[in-house]
Design an enzyme around this catalytic site. Structure first.
Site, mmCIF file in Angstrom:
data_model
loop_
_atom_site.group_PDB
_atom_site.id
_atom_site.type_symbol
_atom_site.label_atom_id
_atom_site.label_comp_id
_atom_site.label_asym_id
_atom_site.label_seq_id
_atom_site.Cartn_x
_atom_site.Cartn_y
_atom_site.Cartn_z
ATOM 1 N N ASP A 158 -41.175 -6.383 48.228
ATOM 2 C CA ASP A 158 -42.399 -6.385 49.023
ATOM 3 C C ASP A 158 -42.006 -6.677 50.477
ATOM 4 O OD1 ASP A 158 -41.593 -9.235 49.209
ATOM 5 O OD2 ASP A 158 -42.899 -9.437 47.817
ATOM 6 N N HIS A 181 -33.141 -5.583 44.295
ATOM 7 C CA HIS A 181 -34.051 -4.694 43.682
ATOM 8 C C HIS A 181 -34.373 -3.591 44.666
ATOM 9 C CE1 HIS A 181 -34.507 -7.558 40.073
ATOM 10 N NE2 HIS A 181 -33.305 -6.900 40.018
ATOM 11 N N CYS A 246 -38.144 16.361 50.583
ATOM 12 C CA CYS A 246 -37.243 15.749 51.428
ATOM 13 C C CYS A 246 -37.357 16.970 52.724
ATOM 14 C CB CYS A 246 -35.773 15.539 50.928
ATOM 15 S SG CYS A 246 -34.724 15.413 52.284
#
Length: 350
Positions: A158, A181, A246
């Site tokens: 977060d 993570h 992309c």
């Protein structure tokens, strides 16, 4: 056949009690890792409801090991910021028993799985991005600034620890934070490894998916999951969701820069985390049940190296048997009192 728009379909499904599982998009069988609990030793401090005792225990720990402490945080530290946790106070997965996380191999190999992920992530981003550091994040940022904490490893994606450090105008402290993570705030191309900011990518998602964008302003609020996506009815089609390519190689194999279930943590991140454990004299776990092996192994390493481990977490954790002490309480009231006590001690010695 007339195609029903996502917003109409979502509004219809929200009005009924249940929806038949008509979609075949989601077929994974993996579940959230079950918590393998251990027992707290009867010979160590184990505090559940005494805030004064908890405050004194943590304050002493920080003073004794000042400047050489590694903190490891989990989802429990962010719940006061409005970000849901996967688990209840007893460590069991209770928020949504039917939820199944998307697997890394599904994301990289299937266009429809990528569309499903990005549609649900697109819907959840506005709420996730609004989250701000709560007092626990602020206290930890202060403890880093005051040199009580050497480094911090978080399992959360977060970005709130970095925000808290920046708010204190100590951008350098954010370099002492490892996001084990990854983070939802960056997007990466799986083919050329280009990195983009999530806010910019969200704007591209918004402009390329007008029918989905309408849902965000329709008043319908799907349930958000801890990893930032939302719960949508089973029979919604994701076929028309347009994933922005992309900008460098035009690939549409895009993913947030987070570690998915079934994906390995990058070796340089694993090595950096292990080195932080080895450099520390003590480890403090806050708001984590340590159910995932990637976090538990760090605490186990600390134990093998004979480093004391303190735990502040409601309910059981996987490393309770390895703890030097355990506080089974919410982290915010404890950390706020600790900051107050340490500040008073500092004034006393000035």
């Amino acid at each position: 056949m007339v195609r029903v728009s996502p917003i109409i379909r979502l509004q219809r499904c929200s009005a009924v009690q249940s929806v038949p599982a008509a979609s075949k998009v989601w077929s994974a069988t993996i579940k959230i890792p079950e918590l393998k609990t251990t027992e707290v030793s009867s010979t160590i401090p184990n505090i559940h409801d005494n805030l004064d005792d908890a405050t004194n225990l943590v304050t002493d720990f920080l003073n004794v090991h000042k400047g050489r402490i590694l903190v490891l945080t989990g989802a429990g530290i962010s719940t006061d910021s409005g970000i849901p946790d996967y688990r209840g106070n007893e460590g069991t997965y209770v928020k949504n028993p039917k939820h199944r996380p998307i697997l890394f191999q599904e994301l990289v190999s299937s266009d429809i799985f990528r569309k499903r992920y990005w549609a649900r992530g697109f819907m959840g981003w506005s709420e996730m991005s609004k989250a701000r550091p709560n007092p626990s994040h602020d206290v930890l940022a202060w403890l880093m600034q005051e040199s009580y904490i050497a480094n911090l490893i978080t399992q959360n994606v977060d970005y709130l620890h970095r925000r808290a450090a920046t708010t204190l105008n100590h951008q350098g402290d954010s370099d002492r934070i490892i996001e084990l993570h990854g983070t939802l705030f960056r997007v990466e191309c799986l083919d050329c490894q280009s990195i983009y900011g999530r806010e910019d990518y969200q704007r591209r998602l918004f402009s390329r998916n007008p029918s989905w964008a309408k849902i965000l302003t329709s008043g319908v609020k799907p349930k958000i999951n801890p990893d930032g996506d939302v719960e949508l009815p089973d029979d919604i089609s994701y076929a028309d969701f347009d994933i922005p390519p992309c900008a460098h190689c035009s690939s549409r194999r895009m993913k947030p820069q987070v570690v998915f279930f079934g994906e390995n943590i990058k070796q340089h991140v694993t090595s950096a985390a292990e080195n932080k454990v080895k450099q520390a004299d003590a480890v403090l776990v806050i708001g984590s049940s340590l159910a995932t092996y990637s976090s538990y192994r760090l605490v186990r390493l600390a134990n093998e190296l004979k480093k004391p481990v303190g735990i502040i977490c409601k309910g059981s954790t996987r490393a309770d048997a390895l703890a030097s002490w355990k506080i089974g309480m919410g982290c915010t009231p404890v950390l706020q009192r600790v900051q107050q006590q340490l500040s008073e001690q500092q004034k006393h010695y000035e």
